[in-house]
Write an enzyme that holds these catalytic residues in place. Structure first.
Site, PDB file in Angstrom:
ATOM      1  N   HIS A  72      -9.851  48.257 -33.108  1.00  0.00           N
ATOM      2  CA  HIS A  72      -8.994  47.086 -33.312  1.00  0.00           C
ATOM      3  C   HIS A  72      -7.681  47.495 -33.996  1.00  0.00           C
ATOM      4  O   HIS A  72      -7.126  46.755 -34.797  1.00  0.00           O
ATOM      5  CB  HIS A  72      -9.737  46.043 -34.163  1.00  0.00           C
ATOM      6  N   LYS A  78     -15.166  44.988 -25.881  1.00  0.00           N
ATOM      7  CA  LYS A  78     -14.085  45.640 -26.629  1.00  0.00           C
ATOM      8  C   LYS A  78     -14.482  45.809 -28.090  1.00  0.00           C
ATOM      9  O   LYS A  78     -14.899  44.848 -28.734  1.00  0.00           O
ATOM     10  CB  LYS A  78     -12.813  44.781 -26.548  1.00  0.00           C
TER      11      LYS A  78
HETATM   12  C1  LIG Z   1      -0.764  41.479 -34.236  1.00  0.00           C
HETATM   13  C2  LIG Z   1      -2.034  41.850 -33.523  1.00  0.00           C
HETATM   14  C3  LIG Z   1      -2.852  40.846 -33.029  1.00  0.00           C
HETATM   15  C4  LIG Z   1      -4.052  41.190 -32.371  1.00  0.00           C
HETATM   16  N1  LIG Z   1      -4.809  40.187 -31.835  1.00  0.00           N
HETATM   17  C5  LIG Z   1      -5.933  40.518 -31.144  1.00  0.00           C
HETATM   18  C6  LIG Z   1      -6.675  39.519 -30.456  1.00  0.00           C
HETATM   19  O1  LIG Z   1      -6.319  38.341 -30.444  1.00  0.00           O
HETATM   20  N2  LIG Z   1      -7.794  39.916 -29.791  1.00  0.00           N
HETATM   21  C7  LIG Z   1      -8.216  41.231 -29.768  1.00  0.00           C
HETATM   22  O2  LIG Z   1      -9.238  41.534 -29.166  1.00  0.00           O
HETATM   23  N3  LIG Z   1      -7.496  42.196 -30.382  1.00  0.00           N
HETATM   24  C8  LIG Z   1      -6.375  41.871 -31.037  1.00  0.00           C
HETATM   25  N4  LIG Z   1      -5.621  42.875 -31.608  1.00  0.00           N
HETATM   26  C9  LIG Z   1      -6.044  44.279 -31.450  1.00  0.00           C
HETATM   27  C10 LIG Z   1      -5.487  44.877 -30.149  1.00  0.00           C
HETATM   28  O3  LIG Z   1      -6.075  44.301 -29.012  1.00  0.00           O
HETATM   29  C11 LIG Z   1      -5.728  46.388 -30.065  1.00  0.00           C
HETATM   30  O4  LIG Z   1      -7.116  46.660 -30.216  1.00  0.00           O
HETATM   31  C12 LIG Z   1      -4.956  47.208 -31.102  1.00  0.00           C
HETATM   32  O5  LIG Z   1      -3.710  46.627 -31.398  1.00  0.00           O
HETATM   33  C13 LIG Z   1      -4.761  48.615 -30.546  1.00  0.00           C
HETATM   34  O6  LIG Z   1      -4.179  49.436 -31.468  1.00  0.00           O
HETATM   35  P1  LIG Z   1      -2.600  49.795 -31.473  1.00  0.00           P
HETATM   36  O7  LIG Z   1      -1.932  48.582 -32.040  1.00  0.00           O
HETATM   37  O8  LIG Z   1      -2.574  50.957 -32.399  1.00  0.00           O
HETATM   38  O9  LIG Z   1      -2.167  50.112 -30.070  1.00  0.00           O
HETATM   39  C14 LIG Z   1      -4.421  42.554 -32.242  1.00  0.00           C
HETATM   40  C15 LIG Z   1      -3.559  43.546 -32.713  1.00  0.00           C
HETATM   41  C16 LIG Z   1      -2.370  43.220 -33.338  1.00  0.00           C
HETATM   42  C17 LIG Z   1      -1.467  44.326 -33.805  1.00  0.00           C
END
Ligand SMILES: Cc1cc2nc3c(=O)[nH]c(=O)nc-3n(C[C@H](O)[C@H](O)[C@H](O)COP(=O)(O)O)c2cc1C
Length: 344
Positions: free
Chosen positions: A242, A218
């Protein structure tokens, strides 16, 4: 207010959360150019409606890495769900199971990966960060034993990425909380403060050879990295920036996807996240070569508004929108979507 779209959930969620928590979830790094671009760039891929074809019998169902899902949307791994709603990680897992798709469970969850698997009613992927060979091997073995369908390694957080909003708010993620999957280890709380180690291609080779589970990488944004991921045995790639939380000034993921699909789309399954907010966005991503998409922030919106029910509602909205958008393109199933439905 009637909650009709994900945008309605976003507004309603904002009213419920503290400024600090809202900013932590909503924000992106830097000037938030990539954050805006992630959503806006979908509009650069207009759809071509088609008529006079029979589309009354449709199915949104597809497979991801061999697992059947009711529609091509999964929930992205995300820490902090427990701060937005009590037992948020579990509420999300239940909602996703009832919707018939896959939740990607983060290592940052407030419940151990085994606990989440225990309460799940559907298939799960486990997402980890690489904090060193031993811990990665242990987590992968545990995920396999607990019945996860895939392991997803997020590789795009190699450097610290403070967001201006969080700095202004003096918000500290994970304050006072340990990753539950590491409970009992002396390092448990330390890991929540520590940046992941660099996960190198040789580490991927090792991982692929030690588990039967498919490995998903990812955070890929370049065709060259996508080819390397395929060569080193990854089964899937999440094209992701991300949610613009790690760096600013990159392409949006929907812009990055076509070249990645050209380079590696026939060798690995491609997934996409970052900025998906409407069913038409799902159609666009599939048309450009993704097998399915993941949503991050919209899950928080549903969770903040109404816990498990709210997440389920967000998923239902996306499924219904996707279904109608597919029909508008003259298509009756996800596998029929190709660049033919796009005007560019
Ligand atoms: C509050 C928050 C916490 C996140 N924590 C992680 C995580 O622990 N691991 C990870 O791989 N991505 C994490 N992400 C990224 C998400 O997996 C994802 O890539 C991203 O939110 C996608 O974009 P979107 O919010 O526009 O749908 C996080 C995103 C947010 C908003």
């Amino acid at each position: 207010m009637d909650l009709i779209s994900l945008a309605d959930y976003e507004k309603a969620a904002r009213d419920k959360l503290s400024v600090e928590l809202w900013d932590f979830i909503a924000g992106g790094v830097g000037r938030e150019v990539s954050l805006r671009r992630n959503c806006a760039a979908f509009d650069d891929f207009p759809l071509v409606p088609r008529f006079l074809v029979e589309v009354s019998e449709r199915s949104t169902s597809t497979t991801v890495l061999g697992t059947q899902v009711s529609f091509p949307v999964m929930t992205a791994p995300a820490g902090t769900q427990g701060r937005v709603y009590p037992d948020g990680d579990l509420a999300v897992t239940r909602a996703v199971g009832s919707a018939g798709t896959i939740a990607v469970v983060t290592i940052a969850a407030e419940y151990s990966l085994e606990h989440v698997a225990d309460i799940a009613s559907g298939p799960l992927w486990f997402q980890l960060f690489h904090y060193g060979d031993d811990l990665t091997s242990e987590l992968v073995s545990r995920a396999e034993a607990a019945g996860y369908a895939a392991v997803c390694i997020a590789v795009d957080t190699v450097a610290g990425s403070p967001k201006d909003r969080d700095l202004h708010n003096r918000y500290v993620a994970n304050r006072g909380r340990a990753f539950a999957s590491l409970a009992g280890r002396p390092e448990a709380t330390v890991f929540t403060q520590r940046r992941p180690d660099v996960f190198a291609w040789s580490d991927l080779d090792r991982l692929v050879s030690m588990t039967q589970l498919p490995i998903v990488i990812k955070g890929i944004m370049s065709p060259a990295d996508a080819v390397l991921a395929a060569e080193h045995g990854a089964a899937g790639i999440v094209v992701s920036n991300h949610g613009a939380r790690s760096r600013d000034g990159t392409l949006s993921t929907i812009e990055a996807l076509p070249a990645i699909a050209d380079a590696a789309g026939d060798r690995v399954e491609l997934f996409l996240d970052s900025g998906v907010r409407r069913g038409i966005d799902v159609v666009r991503a599939l048309a450009l070569g993704a097998r399915a998409v993941l949503i991050g922030r919209p899950v928080f919106w549903g969770l903040a508004v109404d816990g498990e029910r709210g997440v389920r509602a967000v998923l239902d909205i996306l499924r219904d929108e996707f279904d109608l958008a597919m029909a508008s393109c003259g298509k009756t199933s996800p596998s029929e979507l190709s660049t033919e439905v796009l005007a560019v």
